[in-house]
Design a protein around this motif. Structure first.
Motif, PDB file in Angstrom:
ATOM      1  N   GLU A  75       0.825  -1.213   0.000  1.00 26.89           N
ATOM      2  CA  GLU A  75       0.000   0.000   0.000  1.00 26.89           C
ATOM      3  C   GLU A  75       0.859   1.263   0.000  1.00 26.89           C
ATOM      4  OE1 GLU A  75      -2.748  -0.223   3.216  1.00 26.89           O
ATOM      5  OE2 GLU A  75      -4.009  -1.729   2.243  1.00 26.89           O
ATOM      6  N   LEU A  76       1.906   1.277   0.837  1.00 30.72           N
ATOM      7  CA  LEU A  76       2.755   2.465   0.905  1.00 30.72           C
ATOM      8  C   LEU A  76       3.571   2.620  -0.379  1.00 30.72           C
ATOM      9  CD1 LEU A  76       3.792   4.902   2.424  1.00 30.72           C
ATOM     10  CD2 LEU A  76       5.477   3.428   3.562  1.00 30.72           C
ATOM     11  N   ALA A  77       4.082   1.534  -0.908  1.00 31.36           N
ATOM     12  CA  ALA A  77       4.835   1.603  -2.165  1.00 31.36           C
ATOM     13  C   ALA A  77       3.966   2.166  -3.279  1.00 31.36           C
ATOM     14  CB  ALA A  77       5.361   0.219  -2.542  1.00 31.36           C
ATOM     15  N   GLY A  78       2.739   1.689  -3.370  1.00 28.52           N
ATOM     16  CA  GLY A  78       1.825   2.192  -4.394  1.00 28.52           C
ATOM     17  C   GLY A  78       1.578   3.681  -4.249  1.00 28.52           C
ATOM     18  N   LYS A  79       1.455   4.144  -2.997  1.00 23.69           N
ATOM     19  CA  LYS A  79       1.218   5.565  -2.744  1.00 23.69           C
ATOM     20  C   LYS A  79       2.419   6.403  -3.169  1.00 23.69           C
ATOM     21  CE  LYS A  79      -1.807   8.425  -0.844  1.00 23.69           C
ATOM     22  NZ  LYS A  79      -3.225   8.495  -1.262  1.00 23.69           N
ATOM     23  N   LEU A  80       3.633   5.942  -2.846  1.00 23.68           N
ATOM     24  CA  LEU A  80       4.836   6.694  -3.198  1.00 23.68           C
ATOM     25  C   LEU A  80       5.051   6.752  -4.702  1.00 23.68           C
ATOM     26  CD1 LEU A  80       7.294   5.470  -0.411  1.00 23.68           C
ATOM     27  CD2 LEU A  80       6.068   7.654  -0.523  1.00 23.68           C
ATOM     28  N   LEU A  81       4.722   5.665  -5.386  1.00 25.97           N
ATOM     29  CA  LEU A  81       4.851   5.665  -6.845  1.00 25.97           C
ATOM     30  C   LEU A  81       3.807   6.587  -7.486  1.00 25.97           C
ATOM     31  CD1 LEU A  81       5.593   1.894  -7.589  1.00 25.97           C
ATOM     32  CD2 LEU A  81       7.205   3.798  -7.433  1.00 25.97           C
ATOM     33  N   GLU A  82       2.627   6.628  -6.894  1.00 25.16           N
ATOM     34  CA  GLU A  82       1.577   7.530  -7.391  1.00 25.16           C
ATOM     35  C   GLU A  82       2.009   8.985  -7.250  1.00 25.16           C
ATOM     36  OE1 GLU A  82      -2.879   8.931  -5.971  1.00 25.16           O
ATOM     37  OE2 GLU A  82      -2.172   6.945  -5.408  1.00 25.16           O
ATOM     38  N   ILE A  83       2.609   9.328  -6.119  1.00 19.55           N
ATOM     39  CA  ILE A  83       3.029  10.706  -5.859  1.00 19.55           C
ATOM     40  C   ILE A  83       4.206  11.096  -6.751  1.00 19.55           C
ATOM     41  CG2 ILE A  83       4.065  12.246  -4.141  1.00 19.55           C
ATOM     42  CD1 ILE A  83       2.489  10.599  -2.022  1.00 19.55           C
ATOM     43  N   SER A  84       5.182  10.198  -6.880  1.00 22.12           N
ATOM     44  CA  SER A  84       6.419  10.516  -7.588  1.00 22.12           C
ATOM     45  C   SER A  84       6.322  10.319  -9.094  1.00 22.12           C
ATOM     46  CB  SER A  84       7.563   9.658  -7.050  1.00 22.12           C
ATOM     47  OG  SER A  84       7.339   8.275  -7.355  1.00 22.12           O
ATOM     48  N   GLY A  85       5.443   9.419  -9.533  1.00 20.57           N
ATOM     49  CA  GLY A  85       5.372   9.079 -10.945  1.00 20.57           C
ATOM     50  C   GLY A  85       6.496   8.170 -11.390  1.00 20.57           C
ATOM     51  N   LEU A  86       7.259   7.600 -10.461  1.00 28.25           N
ATOM     52  CA  LEU A  86       8.370   6.701 -10.795  1.00 28.25           C
ATOM     53  C   LEU A  86       7.902   5.248 -10.815  1.00 28.25           C
ATOM     54  CD1 LEU A  86      11.388   8.426  -8.996  1.00 28.25           C
ATOM     55  CD2 LEU A  86      10.302   8.944 -11.172  1.00 28.25           C
ATOM     56  N   SER A  87       8.856   4.304 -10.835  1.00 27.02           N
ATOM     57  CA  SER A  87       8.515   2.933 -11.216  1.00 27.02           C
ATOM     58  C   SER A  87       8.650   1.873 -10.134  1.00 27.02           C
ATOM     59  CB  SER A  87       9.389   2.505 -12.410  1.00 27.02           C
ATOM     60  OG  SER A  87       9.207   3.373 -13.501  1.00 27.02           O
ATOM     61  N   LYS A  88       9.655   1.967  -9.271  1.00 25.11           N
ATOM     62  CA  LYS A  88       9.918   0.900  -8.292  1.00 25.11           C
ATOM     63  C   LYS A  88      10.341   1.494  -6.960  1.00 25.11           C
ATOM     64  CE  LYS A  88       9.408  -2.812 -10.958  1.00 25.11           C
ATOM     65  NZ  LYS A  88      10.514  -3.630 -11.454  1.00 25.11           N
ATOM     66  N   VAL A  89      10.151   0.701  -5.893  1.00 28.18           N
ATOM     67  CA  VAL A  89      10.485   1.136  -4.531  1.00 28.18           C
ATOM     68  C   VAL A  89      11.323   0.070  -3.843  1.00 28.18           C
ATOM     69  CG1 VAL A  89       9.554   1.710  -2.248  1.00 28.18           C
ATOM     70  CG2 VAL A  89       8.384   2.529  -4.295  1.00 28.18           C
ATOM     71  N   PHE A  90      12.294   0.513  -3.041  1.00 30.81           N
ATOM     72  CA  PHE A  90      13.005  -0.352  -2.099  1.00 30.81           C
ATOM     73  C   PHE A  90      12.910   0.293  -0.732  1.00 30.81           C
ATOM     74  CE2 PHE A  90      16.883  -1.052   0.395  1.00 30.81           C
ATOM     75  CZ  PHE A  90      16.848  -2.438   0.520  1.00 30.81           C
ATOM     76  N   PHE A  91      12.475  -0.475   0.277  1.00 32.54           N
ATOM     77  CA  PHE A  91      12.356   0.050   1.635  1.00 32.54           C
ATOM     78  C   PHE A  91      13.565  -0.353   2.480  1.00 32.54           C
ATOM     79  CE2 PHE A  91       7.631  -0.041   0.812  1.00 32.54           C
ATOM     80  CZ  PHE A  91       7.452   1.330   0.903  1.00 32.54           C
ATOM     81  N   ALA A  92      14.053   0.602   3.283  1.00 30.21           N
ATOM     82  CA  ALA A  92      15.103   0.340   4.263  1.00 30.21           C
ATOM     83  C   ALA A  92      14.678   0.976   5.586  1.00 30.21           C
ATOM     84  CB  ALA A  92      16.443   0.878   3.766  1.00 30.21           C
ATOM     85  N   ASN A  93      15.639   1.226   6.474  1.00 27.09           N
ATOM     86  CA  ASN A  93      15.308   1.673   7.823  1.00 27.09           C
ATOM     87  C   ASN A  93      15.672   3.124   8.124  1.00 27.09           C
ATOM     88  OD1 ASN A  93      14.677  -1.159   8.939  1.00 27.09           O
ATOM     89  ND2 ASN A  93      16.742  -1.390   8.123  1.00 27.09           N
ATOM     90  N   SER A  94      16.622   3.692   7.386  1.00 26.74           N
ATOM     91  CA  SER A  94      17.122   5.024   7.719  1.00 26.74           C
ATOM     92  C   SER A  94      17.581   5.736   6.456  1.00 26.74           C
ATOM     93  CB  SER A  94      18.300   4.921   8.696  1.00 26.74           C
ATOM     94  OG  SER A  94      19.390   4.234   8.076  1.00 26.74           O
ATOM     95  N   GLY A  95      17.816   7.039   6.595  1.00 26.65           N
ATOM     96  CA  GLY A  95      18.264   7.807   5.452  1.00 26.65           C
ATOM     97  C   GLY A  95      19.597   7.337   4.918  1.00 26.65           C
ATOM     98  N   THR A  96      20.528   7.067   5.822  1.00 31.77           N
ATOM     99  CA  THR A  96      21.858   6.639   5.372  1.00 31.77           C
ATOM    100  C   THR A  96      21.790   5.292   4.655  1.00 31.77           C
ATOM    101  OG1 THR A  96      24.183   6.558   6.043  1.00 31.77           O
ATOM    102  CG2 THR A  96      22.606   5.438   7.480  1.00 31.77           C
ATOM    103  N   GLU A  97      20.879   4.406   5.054  1.00 29.01           N
ATOM    104  CA  GLU A  97      20.709   3.132   4.350  1.00 29.01           C
ATOM    105  C   GLU A  97      20.114   3.345   2.960  1.00 29.01           C
ATOM    106  OE1 GLU A  97      19.018  -0.216   6.662  1.00 29.01           O
ATOM    107  OE2 GLU A  97      19.232   1.140   8.359  1.00 29.01           O
ATOM    108  N   ALA A  98      19.227   4.323   2.836  1.00 26.67           N
ATOM    109  CA  ALA A  98      18.680   4.639   1.516  1.00 26.67           C
ATOM    110  C   ALA A  98      19.786   5.146   0.599  1.00 26.67           C
ATOM    111  CB  ALA A  98      17.573   5.681   1.648  1.00 26.67           C
ATOM    112  N   ILE A  99      20.680   5.988   1.128  1.00 24.67           N
ATOM    113  CA  ILE A  99      21.797   6.489   0.331  1.00 24.67           C
ATOM    114  C   ILE A  99      22.721   5.347  -0.074  1.00 24.67           C
ATOM    115  CG2 ILE A  99      23.874   7.925   0.404  1.00 24.67           C
ATOM    116  CD1 ILE A  99      21.376   9.592   0.082  1.00 24.67           C
TER     117      ILE A  99
END
Length: 397
Positions: free
Chosen positions: A85-109
């Motif tokens: 559900e959250l991935a779908g929402k983020l893709l709807e807002i951003s207009g992008l294609s795929k999501v990867f979830f992590a725990n913190s900002g530094t892990e996303a980087i």
């Protein structure tokens, strides 16, 4: 073992990583934090930009409670409804294609660095490895993220850092042209620098980035860790510019106060990662994702981006008026509810003076008083902060 919560016990228990305020916080309500002695503090830091809805928002609490009663953790071996559900929402807002979830900002980087180099490798160029960041940036404290961060105080004593990193002077178009080449895999940009003192990318720099990306074919990575989720008046700060990133790194407010981050990628990178290329045990935790979905819905349902713009404008204008009165104020930088007040002495002085008046503000870059209030901050609460700083500057003068 029962420990008293004070500075002396802290020194006994913990590595000395943090300069904590001398407050034992018991709970929060709305825009206020409460200490163990019953004092109430107006919070203009919001957990360093995390608590976008303030404290105790019923929708987030209910989402956490409901999901925790179902399952707290199952790992990414399974498909989990809150993630979807959250991935779908983020893709709807951003207009992008795929999501990867992590725990913190530094892990996303870190994930974005790996994805960028993997993408470059798959492009067939063995020389396309360099990752570029901007001066005065802050991308995190793990080794890859720290290697991108161009501030000596975060790097000293930790070398050797990750190789293949380059740094461009902030908003320096000529330097950007000199550094970026066919060997560049990605350029990481905070469109509004938070830790660096609330600085905004110039339109000229953006135009040059677009031209160079077309010429050299690198990925543009938007670090939205502090500026994202509506803080600047738009959901992502890059939306203030005529540019689309290939990757977005998002964290801080995303989990509604729980550890959660995301990397969002466009069609250019959507097939780069294969099973086993990257992963995380806790990333995309179902409770955090449920809280995140409640947060994102609340931002839209309550029109909080519009509120952030309006309240931020009110505060920015008020601080400009203070700057006209008090010579110790050098500059006001305000974008939505990211506000920096540059002063002529160590900003920590104003942090301590505000604390005496039961208002919590933050200092960054040595001489910047930084405000990151909840998006829910009312005009009356904003005025309380303005009056507090007015009093401090007046007494100092």
């Amino acid at each position: 073992m029962v420990c008293e919560i004070n500075k002396e016990t802290e020194k006994q228990l913990f590595f000395h990583n943090y300069s904590r305020m001398p407050l034992a916080i018991t709970h929060g309500e709305g825009t206020y934090l409460y200490s163990s002695d019953g004092s109430r503090y107006l919070d203009m830091i919001s957990g360093i930009g995390v608590n976008a809805l303030g404290y105790g928002d019923k929708r987030v609490v209910d989402a956490i409670t409901e999901q925790a009663q179902k399952i707290i953790h199952a790992s990414n071996l399974f498909m989990l409804e809150p993630q979807f559900e959250l991935a779908g929402k983020l893709l709807e807002i951003s207009g992008l294609s795929k999501v990867f979830f992590a725990n913190s900002g530094t892990e996303a980087i870190e994930a974005a660095i790996k994805l960028s180099r993997k993408w470059a490798h798959l492009s067939g160029s063995t020389d396309k490895k360099e990752i570029v960041s901007l001066s005065n940036c802050f991308h995190g404290r793990t080794y890859g993220a720290m290697s991108l961060t161009a501030k000596a105080k975060y790097l000293e004593g930790y070398d050797p850092l990750l190789p293949g990193m380059a740094n461009v002077s902030f908003n320096d178009v000529d330097n950007l042209k000199a550094i970026v080449s066919d060997g560049t895999a990605a350029v990481f940009v905070e469109f509004i620098q938070g830790e660096g003192g609330i600085h905004k990318i110039s339109p000229e720099f953006i135009d040059t980035l677009k031209t160079l990306r077309k010429k050299h074919n690198f990925l543009l990575v938007a670090d939205e860790i502090q500026a994202g989720c509506g803080r600047t008046g738009k959901f992502f700060s890059y939306m203030h510019f005529d540019i689309e990133p290939d990757l977005i790194c998002l964290a801080k407010p995303l989990g509604g106060g729980l550890p959660l981050s995301a990397v969002i990628g466009n069609s250019k990178v959507k097939d780069v990662f294969a099973a086993g290329n990257h992963g995380t045990t806790f990333g995309g935790n179902p409770v955090a994702c449920a809280a995140g979905l409640a947060l994102v819905n609340a931002i839209y349902d309550d029109h909080l981006m519009e509120q952030a713009s309006a309240t931020g404008k009110l505060m920015g204008q008020a601080f400009e008026a203070l700057a006209a009165k008090y010579p110790q104020i050098r500059e006001i930088r305000q974008y939505g509810l990211m506000i920096g007040i540059t002063v002529k002495r160590e900003a920590s002085y104003y942090v301590q003076e505000a604390l005496k008046r039961k208002v919590l503000v933050n200092a960054t870059s040595g001489d910047v008083v930084r405000l990151l209030p909840p998006l829910t901050t009312s005009r009356e609460e904003a005025q309380q902060c303005i009056d507090c700083l007015d009093e401090i500057f007046s007494e100092e003068t």
